[in-house]
Design a protein around this motif. Structure first.
Motif, mmCIF file in Angstrom:
data_model
loop_
_atom_site.group_PDB
_atom_site.id
_atom_site.type_symbol
_atom_site.label_atom_id
_atom_site.label_comp_id
_atom_site.label_asym_id
_atom_site.label_seq_id
_atom_site.Cartn_x
_atom_site.Cartn_y
_atom_site.Cartn_z
ATOM 1 N N THR A 180 -12.497 5.529 -3.286
ATOM 2 C CA THR A 180 -11.539 4.473 -3.617
ATOM 3 C C THR A 180 -11.687 4.102 -5.086
ATOM 4 O O THR A 180 -12.802 3.958 -5.587
ATOM 5 C CB THR A 180 -11.771 3.224 -2.756
ATOM 6 O OG1 THR A 180 -11.614 3.575 -1.374
ATOM 7 C CG2 THR A 180 -10.780 2.124 -3.102
ATOM 8 N N LEU A 181 -10.570 3.947 -5.761
ATOM 9 C CA LEU A 181 -10.562 3.545 -7.162
ATOM 10 C C LEU A 181 -9.789 2.239 -7.273
ATOM 11 O O LEU A 181 -8.616 2.165 -6.906
ATOM 12 C CB LEU A 181 -9.911 4.632 -8.013
ATOM 13 C CG LEU A 181 -10.054 4.540 -9.517
ATOM 14 C CD1 LEU A 181 -11.521 4.573 -9.925
ATOM 15 C CD2 LEU A 181 -9.305 5.689 -10.185
ATOM 16 N N ILE B 85 -8.001 -0.447 -9.405
ATOM 17 C CA ILE B 85 -7.341 -0.522 -10.710
ATOM 18 C C ILE B 85 -6.666 -1.878 -10.869
ATOM 19 O O ILE B 85 -5.964 -2.350 -9.974
ATOM 20 C CB ILE B 85 -6.297 0.587 -10.862
ATOM 21 C CG1 ILE B 85 -6.949 1.967 -10.648
ATOM 22 C CG2 ILE B 85 -5.628 0.528 -12.224
ATOM 23 C CD1 ILE B 85 -5.957 3.105 -10.656
ATOM 24 N N ILE C 11 0.366 6.796 -11.378
ATOM 25 C CA ILE C 11 0.127 6.967 -9.948
ATOM 26 C C ILE C 11 0.628 8.331 -9.473
ATOM 27 O O ILE C 11 -0.046 9.046 -8.727
ATOM 28 C CB ILE C 11 0.814 5.838 -9.157
ATOM 29 C CG1 ILE C 11 0.091 4.512 -9.393
ATOM 30 C CG2 ILE C 11 0.851 6.167 -7.668
ATOM 31 C CD1 ILE C 11 0.837 3.319 -8.837
ATOM 32 N N LEU D 98 -6.116 4.583 -4.001
ATOM 33 C CA LEU D 98 -5.942 3.676 -5.131
ATOM 34 C C LEU D 98 -5.713 2.261 -4.620
ATOM 35 O O LEU D 98 -4.840 2.025 -3.791
ATOM 36 C CB LEU D 98 -4.752 4.123 -5.996
ATOM 37 C CG LEU D 98 -4.858 5.511 -6.625
ATOM 38 C CD1 LEU D 98 -3.629 5.791 -7.480
ATOM 39 C CD2 LEU D 98 -6.132 5.635 -7.451
ATOM 40 N N ILE E 211 -4.708 -1.300 -5.989
ATOM 41 C CA ILE E 211 -4.072 -1.843 -7.183
ATOM 42 C C ILE E 211 -4.036 -3.365 -7.131
ATOM 43 O O ILE E 211 -3.599 -3.956 -6.149
ATOM 44 C CB ILE E 211 -2.632 -1.321 -7.338
ATOM 45 C CG1 ILE E 211 -2.575 0.199 -7.147
ATOM 46 C CG2 ILE E 211 -2.070 -1.733 -8.691
ATOM 47 C CD1 ILE E 211 -3.292 0.991 -8.177
ATOM 48 N N ILE F 200 -9.277 9.407 -13.994
ATOM 49 C CA ILE F 200 -8.258 8.377 -14.154
ATOM 50 C C ILE F 200 -7.968 8.076 -15.615
ATOM 51 O O ILE F 200 -6.814 7.876 -16.003
ATOM 52 C CB ILE F 200 -8.649 7.078 -13.381
ATOM 53 C CG1 ILE F 200 -7.477 6.091 -13.381
ATOM 54 C CG2 ILE F 200 -9.894 6.442 -13.967
ATOM 55 C CD1 ILE F 200 -6.231 6.600 -12.681
ATOM 56 N N LEU G 22 -0.684 4.128 -1.128
ATOM 57 C CA LEU G 22 -1.435 3.108 -1.854
ATOM 58 C C LEU G 22 -1.750 1.934 -0.963
ATOM 59 O O LEU G 22 -0.944 1.534 -0.124
ATOM 60 C CB LEU G 22 -0.624 2.599 -3.059
ATOM 61 C CG LEU G 22 -0.234 3.642 -4.113
ATOM 62 C CD1 LEU G 22 0.586 2.971 -5.183
ATOM 63 C CD2 LEU G 22 -1.465 4.271 -4.703
#
Length: 317
Positions: free
Chosen positions: A94-95, A97, A112, A124, A126, A274, A308
């Motif tokens: 998991t990132l 942002i 994206i 992702l 967000i 990224i 997402l």
């Protein structure tokens, strides 16, 4: 048949441009400075054009070098995407942002879309909040990456894009000549608001803040309705807006910079993946948004939004 361009040479070429020197580029690509110079001579021989010229103690791109730079970035990006598509050890996880909503609206669809193609197993997460709030979340370790308005007096970030800040008004409604200037801006700690007010103060022009909102969408609505003037980066201009200049009685504004904040300890592979996508995408953003381009961007966002997981949008600058 002409020989293909060498991607290793192109990567070195891009590294020189990004770092500003042959010496720093050598460190980035893990080569000696003489090897970097040799690669550039061979690349110049390959394209038959001079790519750099001496500028004092440094070097700068020629017009042909500028032309090659765009192709080089695209070739490198496609090469990386192709390799990633067949990588059995592809990135997972998991990132998290963070981005203000105006950056999300303009920049995130392409970021994206490209990231999803090359790293489909990365989720992702967000978050859309003002830059000041994103910086606080970064300090608490709640985000991995944040796109923010670069402001070295308030927070540390790596500059990834610089562009003009513009006065904007409705193109379909006449601007009143009377004073004070009606403004639609972000909250008091918004950097763009501070720049606008400081410029008007220095110019001795009266103004009145009529609309304050954390949401760039709300501010843009006030502008498009002909009710106020605001400030936006060049790439954030929307159909129906016009740029106001000194001929219209508005003082020049300093350029704005977009910064990238990174959480210490983030996986190097995820960080590189990224940041490479963000840098490449911001590099390709056109100065202004045409209606058709905006529609295409939003359709691209819609295609990738299904994968997402996002917190509710908290608008702000």
């Amino acid at each position: 048949m002409s020989a293909p361009l060498d991607t290793d040479q192109l990567q070195t070429f891009v590294a020189i441009v990004d770092t500003g020197s042959f010496t720093k580029a050598a460190d980035r690509v893990f080569k000696t400075q003489s090897a970097v110079s040799m690669q550039m001579r061979r690349l110049e021989e390959r394209v038959g054009k001079q790519l750099f010229v001496k500028d004092g103690r440094g070097n700068r791109l020629t017009a042909e070098g500028e032309k090659l730079l765009n192709y080089a970035r695209r070739i490198i990006r496609l090469n990386n995407e192709a390799i990633a598509a067949f990588d059995d050890n592809r990135l997972e996880g998991t990132l998290r942002i963070g981005t203000p909503d105006d950056y999300a609206d303009r920049y995130m669809p392409e970021i994206i879309g490209r990231f999803a193609k090359t790293h489909p197993n990365v989720e992702l997460y967000i978050v859309c909040e003002p830059s000041v709030d994103l910086a606080e979340k970064m300090a608490r370790g709640e985000l991995d990456i944040a796109l923010v308005t670069h402001n070295p007096r308030a927070r540390q970030s790596d500059v990834v894009r610089t562009e003009p800040l513009c006065w904007v008004a409705s193109a379909n409604h006449p601007l009143r000549d009377d004073s004070p200037v009606p403004l639609a801006v972000g909250r008091r700690d918004c950097n763009w608001r501070q720049l606008a007010c400081s410029a008007l103060d220095a110019d001795g022009r009266d103004y009145q803040v009529l609309f304050t909102s954390w949401s760039s969408t709300v501010v843009a609505a006030a502008v498009l309705a002909g009710m106020a003037v605001s400030v936006l980066p060049e790439s954030a201009l929307r159909p129906g807006m016009k740029v106001l200049s000194q001929q219209d009685g508005f003082p020049p504004l300093p350029p704005v910079q977009i910064g990238l904040m990174k959480r210490p300890g983030l996986s190097t592979s995820l960080m590189t993946a990224i940041t490479d996508h963000i840098t490449a995408c911001l590099d390709n953003i056109s100065p202004a948004v045409a209606p058709d381009d905006l529609d295409n961007d939003m359709r691209a966002f819609g295609r990738n939004a299904t994968r997402l997981r996002s917190v509710p949008l908290m608008p702000g600058w």
